[in-house]
Design an enzyme around this catalytic site. Structure first.
Site, PDB file in Angstrom:
ATOM      1  N   GLU A  94       0.849  -1.186   0.000  1.00  0.00           N
ATOM      2  CA  GLU A  94       0.000   0.000   0.000  1.00  0.00           C
ATOM      3  C   GLU A  94       0.883   1.234   0.000  1.00  0.00           C
ATOM      4  OE1 GLU A  94      -2.586   0.441   3.379  1.00  0.00           O
ATOM      5  OE2 GLU A  94      -3.665  -1.431   3.004  1.00  0.00           O
ATOM      6  N   LYS A 129     -15.404   4.348   5.983  1.00  0.00           N
ATOM      7  CA  LYS A 129     -14.213   4.020   6.769  1.00  0.00           C
ATOM      8  C   LYS A 129     -14.164   4.854   8.034  1.00  0.00           C
ATOM      9  CE  LYS A 129      -9.994   2.440   5.398  1.00  0.00           C
ATOM     10  NZ  LYS A 129      -8.707   2.521   4.708  1.00  0.00           N
ATOM     11  N   GLU A 133      -8.877   9.309   5.887  1.00  0.00           N
ATOM     12  CA  GLU A 133      -9.077   7.865   5.714  1.00  0.00           C
ATOM     13  C   GLU A 133     -10.121   7.546   4.646  1.00  0.00           C
ATOM     14  OE1 GLU A 133      -7.613   5.117   6.954  1.00  0.00           O
ATOM     15  OE2 GLU A 133      -6.107   6.424   7.860  1.00  0.00           O
ATOM     16  N   GLU A 177     -13.672   5.663   0.241  1.00  0.00           N
ATOM     17  CA  GLU A 177     -14.559   4.734   0.953  1.00  0.00           C
ATOM     18  C   GLU A 177     -15.268   5.499   2.069  1.00  0.00           C
ATOM     19  OE1 GLU A 177     -12.588   0.667   1.482  1.00  0.00           O
ATOM     20  OE2 GLU A 177     -10.922   1.912   0.811  1.00  0.00           O
TER      21      GLU A 177
END
Ligand code: NAG
Ligand code: NAG
Ligand code: NAG
Length: 461
Positions: free
Chosen positions: A265, A322, A328, A319
């Site tokens: 990542e 999250k 985030e 997202e």
């Protein structure tokens, strides 16, 4: 007699396809959003891009099904909460594999299982490092017993917090309390040829120390540089982070048994809390564009300039469900509706859809790249090399070479080059069509036209 198309093919390939050694780019596909497109759409979208590898955080059957026959490699994961049970006994590990992964192969190219995510640095009563090691070993044993261990690697992604310190890179070591676990894990990876996965984010370091860190250094730019006492010069933080992991691995004393480092990542968010001046669309665009360029290059790091590092960008989507700070939820290159958060070029020179990529566009073209790729021997390759490659493929490589024996459909032309091409392609297909599975010490060539002729069929995965 040699079929003419076979003679013509390599020449044609040389002319049409000088085969730039472009490396595959990976992306993380997290699904903690309530506005994300269905996996089938996602798979179609990605087929028209330069993304050739996708990492997910579970074994969502809808995703595994969606990526079947797409030519995209998938890394699946055991969720942290599941590690304990899989560590308990081999039958639980086998059941996990048999129910969640096995039904989808070989149609879906699953190349690795990530056991847990940042397991050793995540708080939780249930998270026992010994169980992580045992779960990894149990799953590997399952793959060995099913003859799948060469195709599917088992590993686990770590955060940078497994290091005691990351600077200077050459002096980095793992945290003392993790040393026994890391020794077990790295030993396992060295034995099985699986990569060491690390999630590394210069963004967090910069965000928390904006006054101390040069933005260009954090943004994968070409900063003035930071000098390591051993003489290495770092122009960007990501290289320093990767080399810190390298040093920590070396310090475990496995000597020349090398372990490949994979950046499982890395990314940069486009939006953060109001106090966060690092997370902007401009910075995200700059970082991810450079990260993708880097992933496509064969560039290593100052410590190992020739060892290229495989990269999985974080992440495909914003997202919205999250937890944590605003950033985030804003690491994605795409919004849930499929529009781009900022412009990043994901177009693929070998894809027929050419250029712009987005949902709803040219989806009918998207499958064109998919399965149509083969591996053959380069023309004029030395016979000694071809023989060695042939011996390897039909021997330890595990290729079924009956078609190129005396009575097989691919025996004619009885030429080393043709036989080696057949074996190389079979090996390439069975190992997931990673470009490195068609390297063969530089004697392999990836081609987009079917080398089959007459009754001789070059297999597709
Ligand atoms: C782990 O095993 C226990 C006992 O069999 C079971 O109750 C539990 O649901 C399992 N956990 C998971 C995550 O499957
Ligand atoms: C980085 O900067 C240095 C010094 O300005 C320069 O010599 C070098 O060519 C640059 N490298 C890249 C990749 O731009
Ligand atoms: C690795 O090191 C061992 C012991 O020093 C040596 O015997 C072996 O040949 C080395 N292997 C390689 C591939 O360099």
């Amino acid at each position: 007699m040699v079929p003419t198309q076979l003679l013509a093919l390599p020449l044609l390939l040389l002319l049409l396809c000088p085969f730039p050694r472009v490396s595959a780019v990976g992306i993380n596909y997290g699904t903690l959003g309530n506005n994300l497109p269905p996996p089938k759409k996602v798979a179609q979208l990605l087929q028209s891009t330069l993304i050739e590898k996708v990492k997910i955080y579970d074994t969502n059957p809808e995703i595994l099904e969606a990526f079947s026959n797409t030519g995209i490699d998938l890394i699946v994961a055991v969720e942290n909460y599941h590690v304990s049970n899989i560590s308990r006994d081999s039958s639980t590990a086998d059941e996990w594999f048999a129910t969640r992964v096995l039904p989808f192969i070989p149609a879906t190219s699953i190349v690795a299982i990530a056991v847990g995510n940042e397991y050793l640095t995540t708080d939780g009563d249930q998270l026992d490092p010994k169980e992580l090691v045992q779960a990894i070993q149990n799953l590997h044993a399952v793959l060995v017993s099913r003859g799948l261990d060469r195709k599917i690697k088992v590993t686990t992604p770590h955060s940078m917090a497994v290091l005691a310190s990351s600077f200077p890179p050459s002096a980095s070591t793992f945290a003392t309390n993790l040393m026994p676990t890391m020794t077990d894990i790295v030993g396992f990876l060295a034995d099985t040829g699986a990569p060491f996965m690390v999630n590394a984010y210069p963004y967090f370091a910069y965000r928390d120390n904006p006054g101390k860190i040069d933005l260009e250094y954090a943004l994968l730019g070409n900063a003035t540089g930071v000098r390591d006492p051993k003489g290495y010069v770092y122009n960007n933080m990501l290289d320093a982070q990767i080399d810190a992991v390298r040093s920590a691995i070396s310090a475990l004393g496995f000597g020349n048994r090398t372990v490949e480092i994979m950046l499982s990542e890395s990314g940069w968010p486009s939006k953060g809390d109001t106090s966060d001046h690092a997370a902007t669309p401009e910075h995200a665009k700059t970082y991810n564009t450079r990260l993708i360029e880097r992933a496509q290059s064969n560039k290593g790091t100052p410590m190992k300039p020739k060892d290229k590092v495989e990269v999985f960008v974080f992440a495909l989507f914003n997202e919205n469900k999250k937890n944590g700070g605003v950033s985030e939820r804003n690491f994605g290159i795409f919004n849930g509706d499929g529009s781009k958060v900022y412009e990043v070029d994901l177009s693929c020179q070998f894809c027929s859809s050419g250029g712009t990529v987005g949902f709803g566009e040219k989806l009918s073209n998207a499958a064109a790249r998919g399965p149509s790729v083969w591996c053959v021997a380069k023309p004029h390759t030395d016979d000694k090399v071809l023989q060695a490659v042939l011996d390897f493929c039909c021997g330890p490589g595990g290729v079924d070479c009956r078609e190129i024996y005396d009575s097989g459909d691919c025996f004619q032309p009885n030429k080393l080059h043709a036989h080696a091409s057949y074996a190389m392609n079979a090996y390439y297909q069975m190992h997931g069509r990673n470009y490195w599975n068609c390297d063969f010490k530089g004697s392999g060539l990836v081609t987009f036209s079917d080398p089959s002729y007459g009754t001789c069929r070059y297999p597709q995965q």
